[in-house]
Design a protein around this motif. Structure first.
Motif, short mmCIF file in Angstrom:
data_model
loop_
_atom_site.label_atom_id
_atom_site.label_comp_id
_atom_site.label_asym_id
_atom_site.label_seq_id
_atom_site.Cartn_x
_atom_site.Cartn_y
_atom_site.Cartn_z
N UNK A 76 18.45 0.91 -43.14
CA UNK A 76 17.51 0.75 -44.25
C UNK A 76 18.23 0.25 -45.50
N UNK A 77 19.37 0.84 -45.80
CA UNK A 77 20.13 0.40 -46.97
C UNK A 77 20.66 -1.02 -46.79
N UNK A 78 21.03 -1.37 -45.57
CA UNK A 78 21.46 -2.75 -45.32
C UNK A 78 20.32 -3.73 -45.56
N UNK A 85 31.32 -0.93 -48.13
CA UNK A 85 32.07 0.02 -47.31
C UNK A 85 31.56 1.44 -47.53
N UNK A 86 30.96 1.69 -48.71
CA UNK A 86 30.45 3.03 -48.98
C UNK A 86 29.29 3.37 -48.06
N UNK A 91 27.55 6.54 -43.36
CA UNK A 91 27.08 6.63 -41.98
C UNK A 91 28.02 7.48 -41.13
N UNK A 92 29.31 7.22 -41.23
CA UNK A 92 30.27 7.95 -40.40
C UNK A 92 30.33 9.43 -40.78
N UNK A 133 27.21 11.40 -50.97
CA UNK A 133 27.37 9.95 -50.83
C UNK A 133 26.02 9.24 -50.88
N UNK A 134 25.00 9.84 -50.29
CA UNK A 134 23.66 9.27 -50.38
C UNK A 134 23.18 9.24 -51.83
N UNK A 135 23.49 10.29 -52.56
CA UNK A 135 23.12 10.32 -53.98
C UNK A 135 23.85 9.21 -54.74
N UNK A 136 25.13 9.03 -54.44
CA UNK A 136 25.90 7.98 -55.10
C UNK A 136 25.34 6.60 -54.78
N UNK A 137 24.96 6.39 -53.53
CA UNK A 137 24.37 5.11 -53.15
C UNK A 137 23.05 4.88 -53.88
#
Length: 217
Positions: A76-78, A85-86, A91-92, A133-137
């Protein structure tokens, strides 16, 4: 493409909540845990059959759905133009969290405690990193058009903070002496306690066996 996938997190939340409480209820009913000795961790409840089978199945199913959610979110983000890379790191971290959840369910604390704790680290600590990390994105994407209300990011921040605080609290509760402190008693010196003596108090430590030792007086 995304019309029905929003149901996945809802299903995961309901599945996990129902599964945990079912395992807890069975453990209490069949006497695997004793609530007069304190409120048990779900890992303790899920260490004994038959609820250990349900515990493993709940976490395995939850891990599969969690991995699916992580992959969907990555794609979805893509699609929204986030090709950094974030996004891959996020994802990982989510997939490692899902793997840890499965390990927790398959390696019960009573039988494989070190492996169980490694899985718990992946599930809770790495999983919490995934949330941050999702929050940062989401903050990196705030200049781009995306669905959702403006209050979603502050809500994510609040939930991430709450999750972090609860993880710290659970770790502190697992430290030696924490339960003694909450029960309002001093941690006994092992050398001053007769073997097999129980604390004559009510509450979480009622009936708890103290460590065997010799009198030093």
């Amino acid at each position: 493409m995304w019309s029905y996938l929003f149901l996945l997190p809802i299903f995961l939340a309901l599945w996990a909540i129902a599964g945990v409480w079912i395992v807890f209820a069975i453990a209490v009913v069949n006497g695997s845990v004793n609530l007069t000795h304190g409120f048990p961790y779900i890992s303790i409840c899920g260490s004994y059959p038959p609820q250990s089978c349900i515990f493993g199945q709940v976490l395995n199913m939850g891990a599969a759905v969690a991995a699916w959610i992580c992959i969907v979110r990555y794609q979805q983000l893509r699609d929204w133009g986030v090709r950094t890379w974030l996004n891959k790191l996020t994802l990982w971290s989510g997939l490692i969290c899902a793997l840890g959840t499965s390990v927790v369910g398959n390696f019960q604390e009573k039988h494989q405690k070190p492996t169980h704790l490694v899985g718990a680290f992946f599930a809770f600590i790495v999983g919490n990193i995934y949330f941050w990390l999702q929050l940062l994105l989401s903050w990196q994407m705030k200049s781009r058009p995306q669905p959702g209300e403006p209050w979603i990011r502050p809500l994510r921040l609040s939930l991430c903070s709450l999750c972090s605080l609860l993880i710290v609290a659970s770790i502190l509760m697992g430290l030696p002496g924490a339960r003694w402190f909450l029960a309002g008693v001093s941690v006994p010196c092992p050398c001053c306690v007769s073997p097999g003596v129980s604390l004559p108090i009510s509450g979480p430590l009622h009936g708890t066996k103290l460590p065997p030792g010799k009198h030093c007086h």
